[in-house]
Design an enzyme around this catalytic site. Structure first.
Site, PDB file in Angstrom:
ATOM      1  N   GLY A  13       0.828  -1.211   0.000  1.00  0.00           N
ATOM      2  CA  GLY A  13       0.000   0.000   0.000  1.00  0.00           C
ATOM      3  C   GLY A  13       0.852   1.246   0.000  1.00  0.00           C
ATOM      4  CG  ASN A  14      -0.426   4.683  -1.459  1.00  0.00           C
ATOM      5  OD1 ASN A  14      -1.133   5.444  -0.821  1.00  0.00           O
ATOM      6  ND2 ASN A  14      -0.842   4.052  -2.559  1.00  0.00           N
ATOM      7  NE  ARG A  15       4.290   8.232   4.674  1.00  0.00           N
ATOM      8  CZ  ARG A  15       4.781   8.055   5.890  1.00  0.00           C
ATOM      9  NH1 ARG A  15       5.373   6.935   6.200  1.00  0.00           N
ATOM     10  NH2 ARG A  15       4.685   8.993   6.781  1.00  0.00           N
TER      11      ARG A  15
END
Ligand code: C5P
Length: 442
Positions: A241-243
């Site tokens: 995923g990412n932030r």
């Protein structure tokens, strides 16, 4: 507002330069659109430098954008000065053999013409018939002034002074569209002004794109917004995923709703609540996001792709939780494959089929690199993605993602101006949408 200044091929073309400056000084976005003959009198570089926008004379330039249609739709007014006898005869006949005449034939915006020619040409029945035809067609032809003409003569046919044309155009624009209140008639209206907020990246020009004032400016518009960050499953419990939390996209959805638009929010793993009063579709992965976007974007006035989409996903989804092997230091190798680039895909579809959102806006989160600033990377990305606007966001571990404040530089394929919006994500969203609103009129 966005004003096209059309320039016919007469000696008074040099005065069009002053007219361009008057509109630009008043805070308008100005597009100079000379005929080929006008460029015999004043060079392209002068018009480009003063308007801050590229200049074309032919419909055979910037062909994939269908430039005359785009310019015609985006314009709030077209002011032609000087309107030569030849140009007016072409326009009266509905000819469209260059960019300016094709744009005039396409537009619904008010068109104001300031004639300039020798008295004999002005008084010739052919010209007088053309002027009458143009007025019957709904164009505004200003009376020429009386005075000194080029060469030894003087008489009627002199182009009115730029200040007078500017004032006449302002009056016409203020009355248009009939029956509706134009922003310039709203008490307290101030012409659009630069929006300098002072950030790390200075805008390249002293003018920003205009920020449209007033409430309800997106009434009747349909806007699709992606928000959040996609997750690419490795196994039933793990993902890549990412932030991204979705705060910026949700703020955009809220701002678009508050400006009167109907909003469809496509949220990928949002960590903040979706706003009331907007349609919400929830997705997890990039491929789900792609399907939702392709379905939703067709009749949209704007598609704003603010979601952080994973460029790669695991080549394989493992059906059961991946286990470590006891007493072994072995670690699995994860093979990745490319995800579809959704933004690129919607742009290509619109180019090939003409379907899709009228305005496509990408987002770019850039950290910069050893050789390149975030702004340089953003400009390259705008070209590579081919979208209409790119909202450039400089990110770091504690910058951009999950924060309440943001600084966004809005890059555009329509203009070289690069306004910077800074403040809470809500304020920044409002400013971005007010700027974009001008590109989806009427
Ligand atoms: O290439 P990059 O990820 O920086 O581009 C960012 C923009 O492209 C965003 O608008 C994002 O929503 C979109 N994007 C996309 N599909 C991808 C990756 C990014 O539509 N696979």
């Amino acid at each position: 507002m966005r004003i096209i200044v059309g320039i016919g091929g007469g000696i008074a073309a040099y005065k069009a330069v002053m007219l361009l400056r008057l509109f630009a000084k008043d805070g308008h976005e100005v597009i100079a659109m000379p005929t080929e003959a006008a460029l015999e009198f004043v060079g392209k570089a002068t018009f480009e430098a003063l308007s801050g926008n590229p200049v074309s004379t032919s419909v055979f330039e910037r062909v994939p954008e269908v430039n005359h249609v785009r310019q015609a739709e985006l314009a709030d007014a077209i002011v032609i000065a000087p309107a030569t006898a030849d140009l007016m005869s072409r326009l009266a006949a509905g000819r469209c053999d260059d960019l300016l005449s094709a744009t005039v034939l396409t537009t619904h915006a008010p068109v104001i013409m300031a004639p300039a020619m020798h008295t004999q040409m002005w008084e010739h029945p052919a010209t007088q018939t053309n002027v009458q035809t143009l007025r019957e067609l709904g164009y505004h032809v200003i009376e020429p002034a009386v005075g000194r003409l080029t060469g030894p003569g003087s008489g009627v046919g002199r182009m009115p002074e730029p200040e007078d044309i500017f004032e006449a155009a302002q009056r016409v624009i203020a009355e248009f569209p009939k029956g509706e209140q134009h922003p310039s008639q709203i008490p307290g209206y101030t012409p659009t002004r630069p929006v300098h907020t002072g950030s790390a990246e200075e805008p390249s020009s002293s003018f920003a794109l205009g920020v449209e004032p007033g409430p309800g400016i997106l009434a009747g518009k349909h806007i699709v917004i992606t928000a959040g960050g996609t997750r690419e499953a490795l196994d039933p419990v793990r993902f890549l995923g990412n932030r991204s939390t979705g705060k910026q996209g949700v703020a955009l959805a809220q701002a678009a709703r508050d400006l009167g638009a109907s909003v469809h929010l496509i949220g990928a793993n949002l960590e903040v609540p979706a706003p009331e009063g907007v349609q919400v579709t929830r997705v997890v992965s990039a491929r789900e996001l792609r399907d939702a976007v392709l379905e939703a974007q067709n009749n949209a006035d704007m598609l704003i792709m603010s979601a952080a989409v994973a460029d790669f996903r695991p080549a394989e989804y493992v059906e059961y939780k991946i286990k470590k092997i006891a007493d072994s230091s072995d670690a699995p190798t994860i093979q990745l494959v490319r995800n579809p680039d959704i933004l690129r895909e919607v742009v290509e579809r619109r180019q090939k089929t003409g379907t899709g959102a009228r305005l496509i806006v990408g987002f770019a989160a850039e950290t910069g690199s050893a050789e390149r600033t975030p702004l340089e990377l953003g400009r390259e990305k705008l070209v590579r993605k081919g979208c209409d606007f790119l909202a450039l966001n400089t990110v770091g571990v504690n910058q951009g993602f999950g924060t309440d404040e943001n600084t966004i530089t809005l890059l555009s394929s329509f203009t070289d101006r690069e306004p910077v919006f800074s403040g809470s994500k809500q304020v920044v969203s409002d400013q971005i949408l007010r700027t974009l609103a001008q590109y989806v009129k009427p």
